[in-house]
Design a protein around this motif. Structure first.
Motif, PDB file in Angstrom:
ATOM      1  N   ARG A 109       1.053  -1.187  -0.148  1.00 38.06           N
ATOM      2  CA  ARG A 109      -0.187   0.007  -0.371  1.00 38.06           C
ATOM      3  C   ARG A 109       0.595   1.178   0.112  1.00 38.06           C
ATOM      4  NH1 ARG A 109      -2.769   2.425   4.268  1.00 38.06           N
ATOM      5  NH2 ARG A 109      -5.017   3.449   3.975  1.00 38.06           N
ATOM      6  N   TYR A 110       1.952   1.104   0.688  1.00 37.63           N
ATOM      7  CA  TYR A 110       2.701   2.081   0.330  1.00 37.63           C
ATOM      8  C   TYR A 110       2.944   2.926   0.040  1.00 37.63           C
ATOM      9  CZ  TYR A 110       7.201   5.241   1.881  1.00 37.63           C
ATOM     10  OH  TYR A 110       8.044   5.672   1.760  1.00 37.63           O
ATOM     11  N   LEU A 111       3.792   1.447  -0.798  1.00 40.59           N
ATOM     12  CA  LEU A 111       5.495   1.549  -2.824  1.00 40.59           C
ATOM     13  C   LEU A 111       4.051   2.173  -4.139  1.00 40.59           C
ATOM     14  CD1 LEU A 111       7.174  -1.419  -1.885  1.00 40.59           C
ATOM     15  CD2 LEU A 111       7.719   0.644  -1.989  1.00 40.59           C
ATOM     16  N   MET A 112       2.225   1.448  -3.652  1.00 41.78           N
ATOM     17  CA  MET A 112       1.546   1.409  -5.041  1.00 41.78           C
ATOM     18  C   MET A 112       0.910   3.001  -4.932  1.00 41.78           C
ATOM     19  SD  MET A 112      -0.448  -1.831  -4.996  1.00 41.78           S
ATOM     20  CE  MET A 112      -1.100  -1.591  -6.667  1.00 41.78           C
ATOM     21  N   GLY A 113       1.094   3.381  -3.469  1.00 43.68           N
ATOM     22  CA  GLY A 113      -0.188   4.334  -2.785  1.00 43.68           C
ATOM     23  C   GLY A 113      -1.170   4.255  -2.503  1.00 43.68           C
ATOM     24  N   GLU A 114      -2.525   5.353  -1.753  1.00 41.66           N
ATOM     25  CA  GLU A 114      -3.144   4.406  -1.364  1.00 41.66           C
ATOM     26  C   GLU A 114      -4.713   3.833  -2.019  1.00 41.66           C
ATOM     27  OE1 GLU A 114      -6.716   5.813   1.441  1.00 41.66           O
ATOM     28  OE2 GLU A 114      -5.171   6.363   2.217  1.00 41.66           O
ATOM     29  N   LYS A 115      -4.503   4.674  -3.173  1.00 41.57           N
ATOM     30  CA  LYS A 115      -4.952   5.107  -4.567  1.00 41.57           C
ATOM     31  C   LYS A 115      -5.119   3.884  -4.877  1.00 41.57           C
ATOM     32  CE  LYS A 115      -7.492   8.171  -7.673  1.00 41.57           C
ATOM     33  NZ  LYS A 115      -7.038   9.117  -8.483  1.00 41.57           N
ATOM     34  N   ASP A 174      -5.805   0.587  -3.536  1.00 43.36           N
ATOM     35  CA  ASP A 174      -7.448   0.523  -2.920  1.00 43.36           C
ATOM     36  C   ASP A 174      -7.757   0.530  -4.627  1.00 43.36           C
ATOM     37  OD1 ASP A 174      -7.307   1.734  -0.136  1.00 43.36           O
ATOM     38  OD2 ASP A 174      -8.280   3.499  -0.323  1.00 43.36           O
ATOM     39  N   GLN A 175      -7.722   0.502  -6.018  1.00 44.17           N
ATOM     40  CA  GLN A 175      -8.283   0.378  -6.496  1.00 44.17           C
ATOM     41  C   GLN A 175      -8.151  -1.001  -6.975  1.00 44.17           C
ATOM     42  OE1 GLN A 175      -6.179   2.734  -9.676  1.00 44.17           O
ATOM     43  NE2 GLN A 175      -7.880   4.656  -8.934  1.00 44.17           N
ATOM     44  N   ALA A 176      -6.882  -1.269  -6.824  1.00 49.39           N
ATOM     45  CA  ALA A 176      -6.100  -2.805  -7.129  1.00 49.39           C
ATOM     46  C   ALA A 176      -6.898  -3.805  -5.856  1.00 49.39           C
ATOM     47  CB  ALA A 176      -5.321  -3.134  -6.812  1.00 49.39           C
ATOM     48  N   VAL A 194      -2.312 -17.044  -4.766  1.00 44.04           N
ATOM     49  CA  VAL A 194      -1.130 -15.887  -5.454  1.00 44.04           C
ATOM     50  C   VAL A 194      -0.668 -15.671  -6.108  1.00 44.04           C
ATOM     51  CG1 VAL A 194       1.128 -15.753  -4.216  1.00 44.04           C
ATOM     52  CG2 VAL A 194      -0.965 -16.836  -2.758  1.00 44.04           C
ATOM     53  N   LYS A 195      -1.028 -16.189  -7.336  1.00 46.29           N
ATOM     54  CA  LYS A 195      -0.476 -15.813  -8.323  1.00 46.29           C
ATOM     55  C   LYS A 195      -1.927 -14.298  -8.470  1.00 46.29           C
ATOM     56  CE  LYS A 195       0.631 -17.380 -13.277  1.00 46.29           C
ATOM     57  NZ  LYS A 195       0.513 -18.924 -13.175  1.00 46.29           N
ATOM     58  N   ASP A 196      -2.642 -15.719  -8.882  1.00 46.06           N
ATOM     59  CA  ASP A 196      -4.024 -14.401  -9.192  1.00 46.06           C
ATOM     60  C   ASP A 196      -3.846 -13.484  -8.689  1.00 46.06           C
ATOM     61  OD1 ASP A 196      -4.943 -16.413 -10.666  1.00 46.06           O
ATOM     62  OD2 ASP A 196      -6.413 -16.919  -8.554  1.00 46.06           O
ATOM     63  N   PHE A 197      -3.685 -13.141  -6.915  1.00 43.99           N
ATOM     64  CA  PHE A 197      -3.734 -12.096  -6.490  1.00 43.99           C
ATOM     65  C   PHE A 197      -2.396 -10.716  -6.896  1.00 43.99           C
ATOM     66  CE2 PHE A 197      -1.413  -9.284  -2.879  1.00 43.99           C
ATOM     67  CZ  PHE A 197      -2.685  -8.258  -2.817  1.00 43.99           C
ATOM     68  N   ILE A 198      -1.549 -11.310  -6.869  1.00 43.18           N
ATOM     69  CA  ILE A 198      -0.103 -10.786  -7.381  1.00 43.18           C
ATOM     70  C   ILE A 198      -0.166 -10.361  -9.538  1.00 43.18           C
ATOM     71  CG2 ILE A 198       2.567 -10.830  -8.330  1.00 43.18           C
ATOM     72  CD1 ILE A 198       1.925 -10.405  -4.971  1.00 43.18           C
ATOM     73  N   ASN A 207       3.483  -2.037 -12.009  1.00 35.87           N
ATOM     74  CA  ASN A 207       3.990  -2.963 -12.403  1.00 35.87           C
ATOM     75  C   ASN A 207       4.854  -2.237 -11.828  1.00 35.87           C
ATOM     76  OD1 ASN A 207       4.822  -5.755 -13.140  1.00 35.87           O
ATOM     77  ND2 ASN A 207       4.605  -4.898 -15.163  1.00 35.87           N
ATOM     78  N   SER A 208       5.987  -1.892 -11.506  1.00 32.95           N
ATOM     79  CA  SER A 208       7.150  -0.720 -11.070  1.00 32.95           C
ATOM     80  C   SER A 208       8.346  -1.913 -10.416  1.00 32.95           C
ATOM     81  CB  SER A 208       7.071   0.482 -10.300  1.00 32.95           C
ATOM     82  OG  SER A 208       6.282  -0.828  -9.118  1.00 32.95           O
ATOM     83  N   LYS A 209       9.711  -1.876 -10.492  1.00 33.24           N
ATOM     84  CA  LYS A 209      10.479  -1.908 -10.596  1.00 33.24           C
ATOM     85  C   LYS A 209      10.061  -2.204  -8.773  1.00 33.24           C
ATOM     86  CE  LYS A 209      15.397  -2.310  -9.764  1.00 33.24           C
ATOM     87  NZ  LYS A 209      16.004  -2.776  -8.395  1.00 33.24           N
ATOM     88  N   ALA A 210       9.715  -0.478  -7.671  1.00 33.65           N
ATOM     89  CA  ALA A 210      10.090  -0.714  -6.211  1.00 33.65           C
ATOM     90  C   ALA A 210       9.115  -2.026  -5.348  1.00 33.65           C
ATOM     91  CB  ALA A 210       8.909   0.194  -6.075  1.00 33.65           C
ATOM     92  N   VAL A 211       7.467  -2.258  -7.052  1.00 32.75           N
ATOM     93  CA  VAL A 211       6.882  -3.117  -6.568  1.00 32.75           C
ATOM     94  C   VAL A 211       6.906  -5.008  -6.213  1.00 32.75           C
ATOM     95  CG1 VAL A 211       4.421  -4.375  -6.957  1.00 32.75           C
ATOM     96  CG2 VAL A 211       4.683  -1.974  -6.312  1.00 32.75           C
TER      97      VAL A 211
END
Length: 231
Positions: free
Chosen positions: A175-181, A184-186, A201-205, A213-217
């Motif tokens: 949540r921190y890396l993606m940002g709250e907005k 929440d959308q995801a 897990v594969k479905d969730f990811i 799909n950023s490097k940090a995530v």
């Protein structure tokens, strides 16, 4: 409905209310602090439904039952479709409940109500991938319900706590890396995509990467999740 359970007692009192068209029934035992316990448990359920509906999507049933139930001292409750069992501690029978008693009720109710979204609506394998629901319930209890925000990852976990605390840390950092907005959308996308279905897990990811799909995530995913669960 994934499971079927019955809780029965001729000693129960029942108090009901409604939120978003959903009837909430709280079954509890008489005692010196029973009135306070009933108000606290019922209001926590109401607040949880409002918050989780806003964050994730609609509760799938027309009714939710809360019941006091006997559990061992290390168990706060148990979840079933439309039913949450809350640990029968000594709250209702005390002359004056402590702050810890209040906190325990709020934590247990918010956690078990969160399971109505994750496990009872979006299902998963509780044996091989338990953090998908337990981590999310713990995250929802602490972060979404705003009880104790996480600032860092605990260094060590007891094996039995990994699904809870490890999962919560993963969701918190995500949540921190993606940002709250974006997070929440995801989560709404994940909930709606697997509504009354089974997810892995594969479905969730895959849903997460669809939104970020950023490097940090991706680095966080590699850090927390074994590649065998992503194949």
């Amino acid at each position: 409905m994934r499971d079927f359970a019955i809780v029965a007692s001729n000693k129960f009192k029942v108090s009901s209310t409604k939120i978003n068209g959903i009837k909430i029934n709280n079954y509890y035992y008489a005692g010196k602090s029973a009135k306070i316990y009933n108000q606290l448990a019922k209001q926590t359920a109401v607040d949880s439904i409002k918050l989780f509906t806003k964050k994730y999507g609609p509760y799938p049933y027309s009714e939710l039952d809360l019941t006091e139930s006997p559990f061992s001292s290390d168990t706060g409750g148990m979840e079933y479709s439309g039913l949450v069992m809350i640990a029968q501690d000594t709250f209702a029978r005390k002359k004056a409940a402590s702050k810890e008693d209040y906190d325990s009720v709020i934590e247990n109710v918010s956690h078990e109500v969160a399971h109505q979204w994750f496990f009872n609506t979006v299902g998963n394998d509780e044996y091989t991938e338990p953090w998908l629901d337990e981590g999310m319930a713990e995250f929802s209890e602490d972060i979404i319900f705003d009880l104790s925000p996480i600032n860092k990852i605990p260094k060590k976990y007891d094996k039995t706590d990994t699904a809870y605390n490890g999962g919560k840390s993963f969701y918190s950092l995500l949540r921190y890396l993606m940002g709250e907005k974006k997070f929440d959308q995801a989560m709404r996308d994940y909930y709606q995509t697997y509504y009354l279905k089974q997810a892995t897990v594969k479905d969730f990811i895959a849903i997460i990467k669809k939104h970020d799909n950023s490097k940090a995530v991706n680095d966080l995913i590699k850090r927390y999740i074994s590649p065998k669960y992503l194949q």
